[in-house]
Design an enzyme around this catalytic site. Structure first.
Site, PDB file in Angstrom:
ATOM      1  N   HIS A 160      -2.046   4.485   9.453  1.00  0.00           N
ATOM      2  CA  HIS A 160      -0.635   5.140   9.837  1.00  0.00           C
ATOM      3  C   HIS A 160      -1.050   6.544  10.386  1.00  0.00           C
ATOM      4  CE1 HIS A 160      -0.671   2.652   6.352  1.00  0.00           C
ATOM      5  NE2 HIS A 160       0.895   2.296   6.529  1.00  0.00           N
ATOM      6  N   HIS A 211       0.976  -1.183  -0.011  1.00  0.00           N
ATOM      7  CA  HIS A 211       0.033  -0.134   0.021  1.00  0.00           C
ATOM      8  C   HIS A 211       0.875   1.230   0.116  1.00  0.00           C
ATOM      9  CE1 HIS A 211       0.088  -0.747   4.805  1.00  0.00           C
ATOM     10  NE2 HIS A 211       1.093   0.132   4.350  1.00  0.00           N
TER      11      HIS A 211
HETATM   12  C1  DHB Z   1       6.235   3.478   2.514  1.00  0.00           C
HETATM   13  C2  DHB Z   1       5.671   2.173   2.633  1.00  0.00           C
HETATM   14  C3  DHB Z   1       4.549   2.043   3.584  1.00  0.00           C
HETATM   15  O1  DHB Z   1       3.983   0.940   3.867  1.00  0.00           O
HETATM   16  C4  DHB Z   1       3.965   3.322   4.132  1.00  0.00           C
HETATM   17  O2  DHB Z   1       3.025   2.984   5.136  1.00  0.00           O
HETATM   18  C5  DHB Z   1       4.941   4.534   4.151  1.00  0.00           C
HETATM   19  C6  DHB Z   1       5.655   4.585   3.114  1.00  0.00           C
HETATM   20  C7  DHB Z   1       7.451   3.585   1.420  1.00  0.00           C
HETATM   21  O3  DHB Z   1       7.822   2.812   0.971  1.00  0.00           O
HETATM   22  O4  DHB Z   1       7.928   4.796   1.168  1.00  0.00           O
HETATM   23 FE    FE Z   2       2.619   1.062   5.636  1.00  0.00          FE
END
Ligand code: DHB
Ligand code: FE
Length: 316
Positions: free
Chosen positions: A59, A12
């Site tokens: 998040h 994601h």
């Molecule tokens: C990234 C990946 C993630 O799963 C996330 O929640 C935030 C950033 C990344 O690869 O930058």
């Molecule tokens: Fe993530």
């Protein structure tokens, strides 16, 4: 009766959402990522689920560090996209399925999974990016969605085994819902990635590919992976993969893997994607492209054929 017809996993990465919103999907870096989801979008358009359950992690968008539920089930009628710092993403509001969601909440709580019921919630890239990858960018999402937010941000997240068993309970809940609904369940996040600290940028393709293999063939083995092993092998954020085990727990023991895609990197992350159909229940690719079953000769027919052959031999 409602039933789960298939499970899907997808990373994601928020930069995937930004690439869509900023019209960069044709740039070579991003084309490599998006081309891996072309077949998946076809599959989804043919499978046409009535409802999707999307297991994802918030998040710090809907839940700050003040309240961190381990499992939070979205029972609202709709879930607007969250503002993650650049304004809400220009994606449709996610429509929920309050009746099925309330039924799942009741069933899994009575099965001793004390999830949190959420009647108001915004959804972030954890949910909207996988929706784009599987449905494209329509004006309205084609089906209602039940979000299930899992804490994988603040220690301790749930164990892989707990997640798998919650998947089992969700399946039982869905199958006790009287309306004929075809449900697809998503497990999102992963694969290996670490965003900060001295190991930022860590990717472990060997671990990821073994995880994908076992997700299809031997998911119970994955339920025994301890948190420290995820951290060590797949990076601090690799722990997001426990959410995939909720999806897998909701499927049959034996499933048909109809599609897999893996590419490195997208932003900091290894992108892993798999589509698993329940055998004999799916109505997607696998079930429609299966050769028709051979007719088993009935005992009577076999006897008649043997008698005819004997008569031929006698005549000859
Ligand atoms: C990234 C990946 C993630 O799963 C996330 O929640 C935030 C950033 C990344 O690869 O930058
Ligand atoms: Fe993530």
């Amino acid at each position: 009766m409602a039933r789960i017809v298939a499970g899907v996993t997808s990373s994601h990465v928020p930069a995937i959402g930004a690439a869509i919103d900023n019209h960069q999907t044709e740039e070579p870096y991003w084309k490599r990522v998006f081309s891996g989801f072309e077949k998946s979008k076809e599959w989804m358009a043919k499978t046409k689920p009535d409802v999707c359950i999307v297991v994802y992690n918030d998040h710090a968008s809907a839940f700050s560090v003040e309240i961190v539920p381990t499992f939070a089930l979205g029972c609202a009628a709709e879930f607007p996209p969250a503002d993650e710092g650049w304004g809400p993403r220009p994606v449709p509001v996610v429509k929920g399925h309050p009746q099925l969601a309330a039924h799942i909440a009741q069933s899994v709580i009575l099965d001793e999974f004390d999830i949190t019921v959420v009647n108001k919630m915004e959804v972030d890239h954890g949910l909207t990016v996988p929706m784009n990858l599987l449905f494209g960018s329509p004006k309205q999402w084609p089906c209602p969605v039940i979000p299930l937010a899992v804490n994988v941000v603040l220690y301790p997240p749930p164990t892989g085994h707990r997640c798998f068993m919650l998947g089992r309970a969700i399946r039982k809940a869905v199958e006790s819902y009287p309306e004929d609904l075809r449900v697809v369940i998503f497990g999102t996040g992963g694969m290996s990635h670490q965003i900060s600290g001295p190991r930022a940028g860590l990717i472990n393709s060997k671990f990821d590919k073994a995880f994908l293999d076992n997700l299809t063939k031997d998911p119970k083995k994955l339920t025994r992976i301890p948190h420290l092993e995820y951290m060590r092998e797949a990076g601090a954020e690799g722990i997001e993969m426990v959410m995939w085990l909720i999806m897998r727990g909701a499927l049959d023991d034996k499933v048909e893997e109809v599609y897999r895609f893996y590419t490195v990197p997208a932003s900091n992350t290894a992108v892993g994607h798999i589509i698993l159909e329940n055998r004999g229940r799916g109505s997607g690719f696998a079930s429609r492209h299966k050769a028709p079953a051979k007719r088993k000769p009935a005992a009577g027919r076999l006897k008649r054929a043997a008698a005819l052959a004997k008569a031929e031999r006698i005549r000859g």
